[in-house]
Motif scaffolding. Structure first.
Motif, PDB file in Angstrom:
ATOM      1  N   ASP A 156       0.851  -1.185   0.000  1.00 52.37           N
ATOM      2  CA  ASP A 156       0.000   0.000   0.000  1.00 52.37           C
ATOM      3  C   ASP A 156       0.892   1.242   0.000  1.00 52.37           C
ATOM      4  N   PRO A 157       1.168   1.821  -1.153  1.00 54.79           N
ATOM      5  CA  PRO A 157       2.066   2.984  -1.211  1.00 54.79           C
ATOM      6  C   PRO A 157       1.562   4.161  -0.386  1.00 54.79           C
ATOM      7  N   GLU A 158       0.246   4.368  -0.330  1.00 55.40           N
ATOM      8  CA  GLU A 158      -0.292   5.491   0.431  1.00 55.40           C
ATOM      9  C   GLU A 158      -0.049   5.301   1.923  1.00 55.40           C
ATOM     10  N   ALA A 159      -0.219   4.076   2.416  1.00 53.78           N
ATOM     11  CA  ALA A 159       0.060   3.804   3.831  1.00 53.78           C
ATOM     12  C   ALA A 159       1.549   4.002   4.128  1.00 53.78           C
ATOM     13  N   ARG A 161       3.529   6.051   2.571  1.00 53.59           N
ATOM     14  CA  ARG A 161       3.770   7.499   2.561  1.00 53.59           C
ATOM     15  C   ARG A 161       3.363   8.134   3.888  1.00 53.59           C
ATOM     16  N   ARG A 162       2.236   7.691   4.458  1.00 51.18           N
ATOM     17  CA  ARG A 162       1.785   8.242   5.741  1.00 51.18           C
ATOM     18  C   ARG A 162       2.750   7.861   6.862  1.00 51.18           C
ATOM     19  N   ARG A 163       3.247   6.611   6.828  1.00 44.12           N
ATOM     20  CA  ARG A 163       4.211   6.199   7.853  1.00 44.12           C
ATOM     21  C   ARG A 163       5.488   7.023   7.758  1.00 44.12           C
TER      22      ARG A 163
END
Length: 490
Positions: A156-159, A161-163
């Protein structure tokens, strides 16, 4: 005849040993008549060894890594069985041909248990048997250098990025807290960090902001902020107060560098991309080797790289391996780092003196040095004695590197025609140029170590070629040529 045209030398095999105990055990096994089913071919060596308890251990070595597989329970890589097998294959001192029946015979096909491991390893490495195709030097032993690293991309690239954003926020909070800690130290005075404060901390007295206990607490806070690079520098501050005369000056210098790193990270969006990459690496943000190799801005260079040194050391619970290389055509220095632990063996091994035709991808930075191994075009072969420079040029090389990376402790250089000069009473050792006009002090961390006497014994008072790291502490020798390379003991 070896699978690669020539057998390895005994010294090259022993350079792979992870410690002295494994080296001695491997030499004993090489001489013991416990081996059966040995053979060599297609870039590999294999054999069965009977243990003292009657158990039989299957051992196979892929020479192109090299990489090792053994059914024994040892957590050392290579284990004593792999070392013993390679020594028998080497066949004697200085790479003399093996006597009939003395070691693994050349040619032939590996047994199924060895062939299966070799096939799986080479399929993961995307290179054909025999080992002159693409792929890295090992599987699982190098920090994200093994084949299959790309498959570890986040689902999950978006997850992800958030991390990453949350971690940047935590590090920024840690850097802000560290700035306040440094400001408090300057207001209270450097004496608060002196030996008296450290003694008070050890006896349980108040530690108003300068003792070793306070620095350790601050380092722990940086670990909590996920900034291991800041934590490491803070721990270094805690030892300066007991480092001898003129410690306040050294403490002030290190505090200034730490302040510069804090401010660099807090204003990282305004930095040029290469300097920003250096700051991120200095605070402890890492980049996977697979990402380095695949990034469009990565500088990848094919050259014939001479291995200058291989050095192992402990970094917390892990074993860290540093391999220094220099391009034959480009003259560029390179550093490959890998890490191993109980369940993550160090498989990437390149003893000094080898010449490697390969692609190296440089990690981003203001003064690029660290690399990820890319495609290898031929098996490693013995290389020449490197050319070098004098002590003045070595200092200039470190100065130029320091201009780009102010947090750089040292820069790798090869010194040619230098003579080790033992220190007198209370004096340090030096490396003097052949003309006697210039000399470079040796790093005080060398004092009392076998490396100094090895260096002096090999030199015998005559000029030698030495590779090491030139920095603000002096020169740290790692390898000397005699004319073959000799790794100096830590």
């Amino acid at each position: 005849m070896s699978p690669h045209g020539e057998r390895w030398t005994r010294d090259r095999v022993l350079a792979l040993a992870p410690d002295k105990a494994s080296r001695a055990a491997g030499e004993r096994l090489a001489a013991a008549g416990r081996w059966s089913g040995t053979g060599a071919g297609g870039g590999a060596v294999w054999g069965m060894c009977e243990g003292g308890d009657g158990a039989r251990y299957g051992t196979v070595v892929d020479l192109d890594g090299p990489a090792f597989q053994c059914s024994c329970p040892s957590r050392r890589f290579p284990c004593k069985h792999a070392l013993g097998l390679l020594l028998r294959w080497a066949g004697g001192e200085a790479g003399e041909p093996a006597r009939p029946g003395d070691g693994p015979a050349a040619g032939g096909e590996p047994p199924p248990w060895a062939a299966g491991w070799l096939a799986a390893r080479r399929e993961r490495s995307d290179r054909p048997p025999g080992g002159t195709g693409a792929g890295g030097p090992g599987v699982g032993g190098s920090e994200a250098d093994g084949a299959g690293a790309a498959s570890r991309a986040p689902a999950d690239p978006e997850a992800a990025r958030r991390r990453a954003a949350r971690r940047m926020q935590r590090i920024a909070a840690g850097a802000t807290e560290l700035e306040q800690r440094l400001e408090d130290l300057l207001h209270s005075g450097l004496a608060a960090a002196g030996p008296a404060a450290g003694a008070a901390a050890r006896t349980g007295a108040d530690d108003p902001g300068g003792g070793r206990g306070s620095w350790e607490e601050t380092a722990a806070r940086m670990v909590d902020a996920q900034a291991p690079g800041l934590a490491s520098r803070v721990r270094e501050l805690s030892a300066i107060a007991t480092s001898g005369p003129d410690w306040p000056s050294r403490l002030l210098e290190e505090c200034a560098l730490l302040h510069l790193l804090d401010q660099g990270f807090l204003g990282i969006d305004r930095l040029p991309p290469p300097l920003a990459a250096t700051v991120r690496a200095r605070v402890g943000l890492t980049t996977d080797a697979a990402d380095v190799r695949s990034a469009p801005e990565t500088v990848t260079i094919r050259d014939r790289w001479l291995v200058l040194a291989q050095q192992d050391g402990a970094e917390g619970p892990l074993t860290a391996r540093r391999i220094f290389l220099r391009g034959e055509r480009t003259g560029r220095m390179a550093l490959h780092r890998s890490f191993g632990g109980a369940h993550r063996p160090l498989e990437v091994s390149l003893p000094p003196g080898l010449l490697l035709d390969a692609d190296l991808a440089y990690y981003p930075g203001a003064r690029p040095l660290r690399v990820a191994l890319g495609e290898r075009y031929a098996p490693a072969a013995p290389g020449p004695v490197p050319t070098g420079c004098g002590t003045d040029a070595a200092l200039a090389a470190y100065g130029h590197a320091l201009r780009d990376d102010p947090w750089l402790d040292a820069w790798p250089v090869v010194l040619a025609d230098v003579t080790p000069i033992p220190g007198g009473a209370g004096g340090g050792w030096q490396l003097a140029d052949a003309d006697g006009e210039s000399a470079l002090p040796l790093d005080p961390r060398c004092l009392g170590r076998p490396a100094l006497w090895q260096l002096a014994a090999i030199s015998g008072g005559a000029p030698v070629t030495v590779f090491g790291e030139c920095g603000h502490r002096g020169f740290l020798p790692l390898t000397v040529w005699d004319p073959a390379p000799v790794s100096l003991s830590p």
